[in-house]
Scaffold this active site. Structure first.
Site, short mmCIF file in Angstrom:
data_model
loop_
_atom_site.label_atom_id
_atom_site.label_comp_id
_atom_site.label_asym_id
_atom_site.label_seq_id
_atom_site.Cartn_x
_atom_site.Cartn_y
_atom_site.Cartn_z
N LYS A 1 0.84 -1.22 0.00
CA LYS A 1 0.00 0.00 0.00
C LYS A 1 0.86 1.25 0.00
CE LYS A 1 -4.31 -1.77 0.60
NZ LYS A 1 -5.69 -1.71 0.97
N LYS B 1 -3.98 -10.23 -7.06
CA LYS B 1 -5.21 -10.50 -6.30
C LYS B 1 -6.37 -9.65 -6.82
CE LYS B 1 -6.19 -8.47 -2.24
NZ LYS B 1 -6.48 -8.15 -0.84
N LYS C 1 -10.88 -4.76 -4.43
CA LYS C 1 -11.88 -3.69 -4.57
C LYS C 1 -11.27 -2.44 -5.16
CE LYS C 1 -13.73 -4.41 -0.04
NZ LYS C 1 -12.53 -4.13 0.75
#
Ligand code: ATP
Ligand code: LTN
Length: 332
Positions: A116, A197, A200
């Site tokens: 992130k 992956k 969202k």
């Protein structure tokens, strides 16, 4: 008597977007199944989502719609405690104490932090770094035995266990050590890039099926899914795209990989992709319909999350009081 032996489970999901098929198969679907056999608590991790900058008006709406999505996926507020993290202040309170018992070196090793931080290089904030201490608080407040999550969360759970056992060692037995409970479909991959992956927050909408996508959209996205240059539908190393589609098909139909290979023998990828699209679209239809009903009944949703917060706060407060006392804070 039976009742007392039930194990406790807790899990959470961030309101960072509409749940994906990955969230559903890897996590939320199991939550609905597990609530029958466990004392279960499920939460919308809104405080966690603040580690990435959110547009306030949008965020507020999304928190409510994600709460509705949980119920639409079968999480039942009469069987589970279903709440919103920020409504239970004990999470932030215990999060602080645990942050003071978590080492910089431990947090630096978290791969989600590294990922992130790379994705949001302009906002590598302290919350993004200390996030696993807050997640540990979420879990330890409820003395959870099991935490059903996708495989990407395993490292955070290992850290939670380390922090809890260190705390227990220093201050005396306080926390139950939680075990991860990882679904078979622990990692559903992006349809556009089967090495990534399904997430969202993936900016590529073709890689990701959301549980509210219309049937036509679902079928179209599966038709475009990236595969390989072979033709045989079989699960084998290196066939990442097909392996992912087979995992999804198996998860939805309950068929084994061998049965799927047999059913599609000689039929090629085109047929298979269309079949996966159709079963997924059919499977998600009732979820989408329930969601629409729930969003038309905001009073019911408000009633549910308020009740959930009260139930959660009662449990969480007991642990927090114990912790405050053990670390030597002066009672108010
Ligand atoms: P974000 O993109 O905001 O990081 P996300 O889609 O990765 O979100 P989370 O809120 O982090 O989702 O995860 C909620 C739950 O869904 C977790 O238990 C996580 O392990 C699981 N999960 C997320 N993505 C997948 C996936 N592709 N396959 C299986 N499980 C998944
Ligand atoms: N970190 C998780 C969401 C999450 C969670 C939790 C999961 C927050 N608190 C407690 C299990 C238990 C995520 O990003 N998927």
């Amino acid at each position: 008597m039976e009742e007392q032996k039930k194990k406790v489970i807790l899990s959470g999901i961030q309101p960072t977007g509409v749940f994906t098929l990955g969230n559903y198969l890897g996590a939320v679907r199991n939550w609905a199944q597990m609530q029958e056999d466990f004392h279960s608590a499920y939460m919308i991790a809104d405080l966690h989502a603040l580690t990435v900058r959110q547009e306030p008006a949008d965020f507020r709406k999304r928190i409510l719609s994600c709460y509705a999505l949980l119920l639409a996926c079968g999480v039942d507020p009469d069987k589970s405690v279903v709440f919103i993290q920020s409504h239970v202040p004990a999470h932030a309170q215990l999060g602080w104490v645990l942050a003071c018992n978590t080492q910089f070196g431990e947090l630096s090793r978290m791969t989600q932090f590294k990922d992130k931080a790379a994705q949001h290089a302009d906002n590598i904030n302290a919350g993004l770094f200390t996030y696993p201490a807050l997640m540990a608080a979420d879990i330890l407040l409820y003395q959870a035995d099991l935490v059903p999550v996708g495989v990407d969360q395993k490292q955070h759970l290992e850290l939670t266990r380390d922090v809890a056992s260190r705390f227990n060692g220093i201050y005396g037995n306080t926390f139950t050590l939680p075990e991860p409970y990882i679904a078979k479909e622990a990692k559903i991959m992006s349809l556009a890039d089967p090495l990534k992956k399904m997430s969202k927050s993936d900016p590529n909408p073709n890689g990701c099926i959301t549980i509210l996508d219309e049937p036509g959209t679902i079928v179209r996205k599966f038709k475009r899914a990236v595969t390989d240059s072979e033709t045989e539908v079989c699960y084998r190393e290196g066939k990442d795209g097909i392996n992912n589609l087979m995992t999804i098909y198996a998860a939805v139909t309950g068929l084994s990989m061998d049965q799927i290979t047999a059913d599609f023998a000689g039929r090629g990828y085109g047929d298979f992709k269309a079949a996966v699209g159709e079963v997924v679209a059919e499977h998600l239809r009732p979820v989408r319909e329930r969601y629409a009903d729930l969003m038309n009944n905001k009073d019911y949703l408000t009633e549910c999350y308020r009740k959930g917060a009260e139930q959660a706060a009662r449990i969480a407060h007991r642990t927090l009081e114990k912790v405050y006392k053990k670390v030597g804070l002066l009672p108010a």
